[in-house]
Design a protein around this motif. Structure first.
Motif, PDB file in Angstrom:
ATOM      1  N   THR A 193       0.811  -1.214   0.000  1.00  0.00           N
ATOM      2  CA  THR A 193       0.000   0.000   0.000  1.00  0.00           C
ATOM      3  C   THR A 193       0.850   1.274   0.000  1.00  0.00           C
ATOM      4  OG1 THR A 193      -0.132   0.222   2.415  1.00  0.00           O
ATOM      5  CG2 THR A 193      -1.709  -1.259   1.359  1.00  0.00           C
ATOM      6  N   MET A 194       2.160   1.140  -0.017  1.00  0.00           N
ATOM      7  CA  MET A 194       3.040   2.309   0.039  1.00  0.00           C
ATOM      8  C   MET A 194       2.968   3.087  -1.281  1.00  0.00           C
ATOM      9  SD  MET A 194       4.622   2.243   3.033  1.00  0.00           S
ATOM     10  CE  MET A 194       6.203   3.040   2.850  1.00  0.00           C
ATOM     11  N   SER A 195       2.839   4.404  -1.178  1.00  0.00           N
ATOM     12  CA  SER A 195       2.803   5.233  -2.384  1.00  0.00           C
ATOM     13  C   SER A 195       4.216   5.588  -2.840  1.00  0.00           C
ATOM     14  CB  SER A 195       2.027   6.524  -2.114  1.00  0.00           C
ATOM     15  OG  SER A 195       2.787   7.390  -1.276  1.00  0.00           O
ATOM     16  N   LYS A 196       4.320   6.050  -4.078  1.00  0.00           N
ATOM     17  CA  LYS A 196       5.614   6.438  -4.618  1.00  0.00           C
ATOM     18  C   LYS A 196       6.238   7.552  -3.792  1.00  0.00           C
ATOM     19  CE  LYS A 196       7.798   8.357  -8.762  1.00  0.00           C
ATOM     20  NZ  LYS A 196       7.578   8.848 -10.154  1.00  0.00           N
ATOM     21  N   ARG A 197       5.434   8.550  -3.397  1.00  0.00           N
ATOM     22  CA  ARG A 197       5.953   9.668  -2.608  1.00  0.00           C
ATOM     23  C   ARG A 197       6.442   9.206  -1.229  1.00  0.00           C
ATOM     24  NH1 ARG A 197       7.958  13.595  -5.475  1.00  0.00           N
ATOM     25  NH2 ARG A 197       6.528  15.224  -6.140  1.00  0.00           N
ATOM     26  N   GLN A 227       4.155  14.533   6.600  1.00  0.00           N
ATOM     27  CA  GLN A 227       2.957  13.692   6.487  1.00  0.00           C
ATOM     28  C   GLN A 227       3.263  12.372   5.788  1.00  0.00           C
ATOM     29  OE1 GLN A 227      -0.269  16.022   4.656  1.00  0.00           O
ATOM     30  NE2 GLN A 227      -1.458  15.662   6.519  1.00  0.00           N
ATOM     31  N   TYR A 228       4.020  12.460   4.680  1.00  0.00           N
ATOM     32  CA  TYR A 228       4.390  11.236   3.960  1.00  0.00           C
ATOM     33  C   TYR A 228       5.200  10.303   4.869  1.00  0.00           C
ATOM     34  CZ  TYR A 228       2.814  12.936  -0.611  1.00  0.00           C
ATOM     35  OH  TYR A 228       2.050  13.369  -1.668  1.00  0.00           O
ATOM     36  N   LEU A 229       6.121  10.871   5.647  1.00  0.00           N
ATOM     37  CA  LEU A 229       6.949  10.048   6.527  1.00  0.00           C
ATOM     38  C   LEU A 229       6.119   9.435   7.646  1.00  0.00           C
ATOM     39  CD1 LEU A 229      10.108  12.314   6.674  1.00  0.00           C
ATOM     40  CD2 LEU A 229       9.987  10.008   5.718  1.00  0.00           C
ATOM     41  N   THR A 230       5.175  10.187   8.172  1.00  0.00           N
ATOM     42  CA  THR A 230       4.295   9.655   9.215  1.00  0.00           C
ATOM     43  C   THR A 230       3.429   8.533   8.666  1.00  0.00           C
ATOM     44  OG1 THR A 230       4.217  11.789  10.369  1.00  0.00           O
ATOM     45  CG2 THR A 230       2.435  10.230  10.817  1.00  0.00           C
ATOM     46  N   GLN A 231       2.875   8.727   7.465  1.00  0.00           N
ATOM     47  CA  GLN A 231       2.029   7.693   6.856  1.00  0.00           C
ATOM     48  C   GLN A 231       2.828   6.419   6.584  1.00  0.00           C
ATOM     49  OE1 GLN A 231       0.545   9.721   3.401  1.00  0.00           O
ATOM     50  NE2 GLN A 231      -0.795  11.076   4.580  1.00  0.00           N
ATOM     51  N   SER A 232       4.054   6.571   6.090  1.00  0.00           N
ATOM     52  CA  SER A 232       4.860   5.389   5.792  1.00  0.00           C
ATOM     53  C   SER A 232       5.216   4.642   7.072  1.00  0.00           C
ATOM     54  CB  SER A 232       6.133   5.786   5.031  1.00  0.00           C
ATOM     55  OG  SER A 232       6.943   6.649   5.806  1.00  0.00           O
ATOM     56  N   ALA A 233       5.489   5.373   8.158  1.00  0.00           N
ATOM     57  CA  ALA A 233       5.789   4.722   9.438  1.00  0.00           C
ATOM     58  C   ALA A 233       4.571   3.946   9.935  1.00  0.00           C
ATOM     59  CB  ALA A 233       6.229   5.763  10.468  1.00  0.00           C
ATOM     60  N   GLN A 234       3.390   4.526   9.776  1.00  0.00           N
ATOM     61  CA  GLN A 234       2.168   3.844  10.209  1.00  0.00           C
ATOM     62  C   GLN A 234       1.936   2.573   9.402  1.00  0.00           C
ATOM     63  OE1 GLN A 234      -0.689   7.004   9.728  1.00  0.00           O
ATOM     64  NE2 GLN A 234      -0.376   7.807  11.799  1.00  0.00           N
ATOM     65  N   ASN A 240       8.859   5.163  14.664  1.00  0.00           N
ATOM     66  CA  ASN A 240       9.447   6.431  14.229  1.00  0.00           C
ATOM     67  C   ASN A 240       9.985   6.254  12.814  1.00  0.00           C
ATOM     68  OD1 ASN A 240      12.023   5.143  14.501  1.00  0.00           O
ATOM     69  ND2 ASN A 240      11.988   5.643  16.681  1.00  0.00           N
ATOM     70  N   ARG A 241      10.457   7.346  12.229  1.00  0.00           N
ATOM     71  CA  ARG A 241      10.912   7.263  10.833  1.00  0.00           C
ATOM     72  C   ARG A 241      12.163   6.418  10.691  1.00  0.00           C
ATOM     73  NH1 ARG A 241      11.956  13.433   9.200  1.00  0.00           N
ATOM     74  NH2 ARG A 241       9.870  13.529  10.089  1.00  0.00           N
ATOM     75  N   ALA A 242      13.029   6.388  11.712  1.00  0.00           N
ATOM     76  CA  ALA A 242      14.246   5.569  11.625  1.00  0.00           C
ATOM     77  C   ALA A 242      13.887   4.094  11.537  1.00  0.00           C
ATOM     78  CB  ALA A 242      15.140   5.834  12.835  1.00  0.00           C
ATOM     79  N   GLN A 243      12.931   3.663  12.347  1.00  0.00           N
ATOM     80  CA  GLN A 243      12.514   2.257  12.278  1.00  0.00           C
ATOM     81  C   GLN A 243      11.781   1.975  10.976  1.00  0.00           C
ATOM     82  OE1 GLN A 243       9.270   0.148  14.622  1.00  0.00           O
ATOM     83  NE2 GLN A 243      11.054  -0.263  15.905  1.00  0.00           N
ATOM     84  N   ALA A 244      11.038   2.962  10.461  1.00  0.00           N
ATOM     85  CA  ALA A 244      10.352   2.783   9.178  1.00  0.00           C
ATOM     86  C   ALA A 244      11.362   2.553   8.064  1.00  0.00           C
ATOM     87  CB  ALA A 244       9.484   4.001   8.868  1.00  0.00           C
ATOM     88  N   VAL A 245      12.452   3.324   8.081  1.00  0.00           N
ATOM     89  CA  VAL A 245      13.498   3.142   7.071  1.00  0.00           C
ATOM     90  C   VAL A 245      14.122   1.759   7.195  1.00  0.00           C
ATOM     91  CG1 VAL A 245      15.806   3.898   6.393  1.00  0.00           C
ATOM     92  CG2 VAL A 245      14.010   5.595   6.798  1.00  0.00           C
TER      93      VAL A 245
END
Length: 255
Positions: A193-197, A227-234, A240-245
């Motif tokens: 479900t991840m978007s390109k952005r 917002q994009y970083l928060t959505q991707s982490a969710q 957090n964004r580090a764990q998302a990466v």
């Protein structure tokens, strides 16, 4: 290792069905590991050696600019200040070493030149301190799909470690990394479900860009980039964004 801790590990399926360096057998898929499980087991190791902090890090697969990306640390689900600085302070030398070798590396408090401090890890090669004013040890670890990383323990009063103890801890670190690196079906579902952005923002974060830098490169507002970083982490079930990466790297969504 304490007698009680040895029984905890012996009875724990997380450490079952593995060789001394953590290679999984056909039975290793009989359990499901979670990040809290891995954090708890890291905390056990830290208690065994009297380390006050720890962290598990993935090494980005980039050939040109490999970096340490934190997966979790001793302040989970937050990020400890000292651990947050490890990824920035880690020298290229220790990262390149960890990608090609399994030999542990250690460091000692530069302000303490006593013989006792110098003998905490008497036969392990030294590296530049990853956290200032501490004594610590970094265990290189590897998993399937050529993934590599470091499990790091440090503090101001670490127990002196002999060879057999270090071998045992290293084996446990391999098991930790192997389990954490496995793709969970739920992660794969979220990944679709991840978007390109969202992926672009994650990749730029992995390359060291701040929200402001990402917004400038992608011609977005800082609010939208966040917002994009928060959505991707969710979507990746990251705190957090580090764990998302780190999760995106493990899933092969970014490189």
């Amino acid at each position: 290792m304490t007698h009680a801790r040895a029984h905890e590990i012996a009875d724990d399926p997380f450490f079952a069905h593995r060789n001394p360096f953590g290679a999984a057998t056909a039975n290793s898929d009989l359990y499901t590991v979670t990040i809290p499980d891995a954090v708890r087991r890291c905390r056990w190791i830290a208690m065994d050696i009297n380390a006050s902090a720890f962290g598990l890090y993935f090494i980005t697969p980039s050939a040109d600019r490999p970096r340490l990306m934190p997966c979790f640390d001793s302040d989970y689900p937050g990020v400890a200040g000292a651990n947050r600085n490890i990824s920035a302070a880690a020298s290229e030398e220790i990262i390149l070493h960890a990608r090609r070798s399994t030999g542990p590396r250690c460091w000692s408090d530069e302000a303490d030149h006593s013989a006792e401090n110098g003998n905490v890890f008497p036969w392990i090669e030294r590296t530049t301190a990853l956290v200032s004013n501490t004594t610590g040890i970094a265990f290189p670890v590897h998993a399937e799909r050529s993934q590599s990383g470091l499990v790091v323990f440090f503090g101001t009063n670490i127990t002196p470690l002999l060879g057999d103890v270090i071998y045992d801890i290293h084996a446990r670190c391999f098991s930790l990394f192997d389990a954490v690196s496995r793709i969970q079906p739920s992660d794969a579902g979220r990944a679709r479900t991840m978007s390109k952005r969202e992926l672009e923002c994650l990749k730029l974060t992995a390359n060291g860009y701040t929200s402001e830098g990402i917004a400038r490169l992608l011609k977005l507002s800082v609010h939208t980039a966040n917002q994009y970083l928060t959505q991707s982490a969710q979507k990746l079930d990251a705190v957090n964004r580090a764990q998302a990466v780190a999760k995106a790297l493990r899933l092969g969504l970014i490189d």
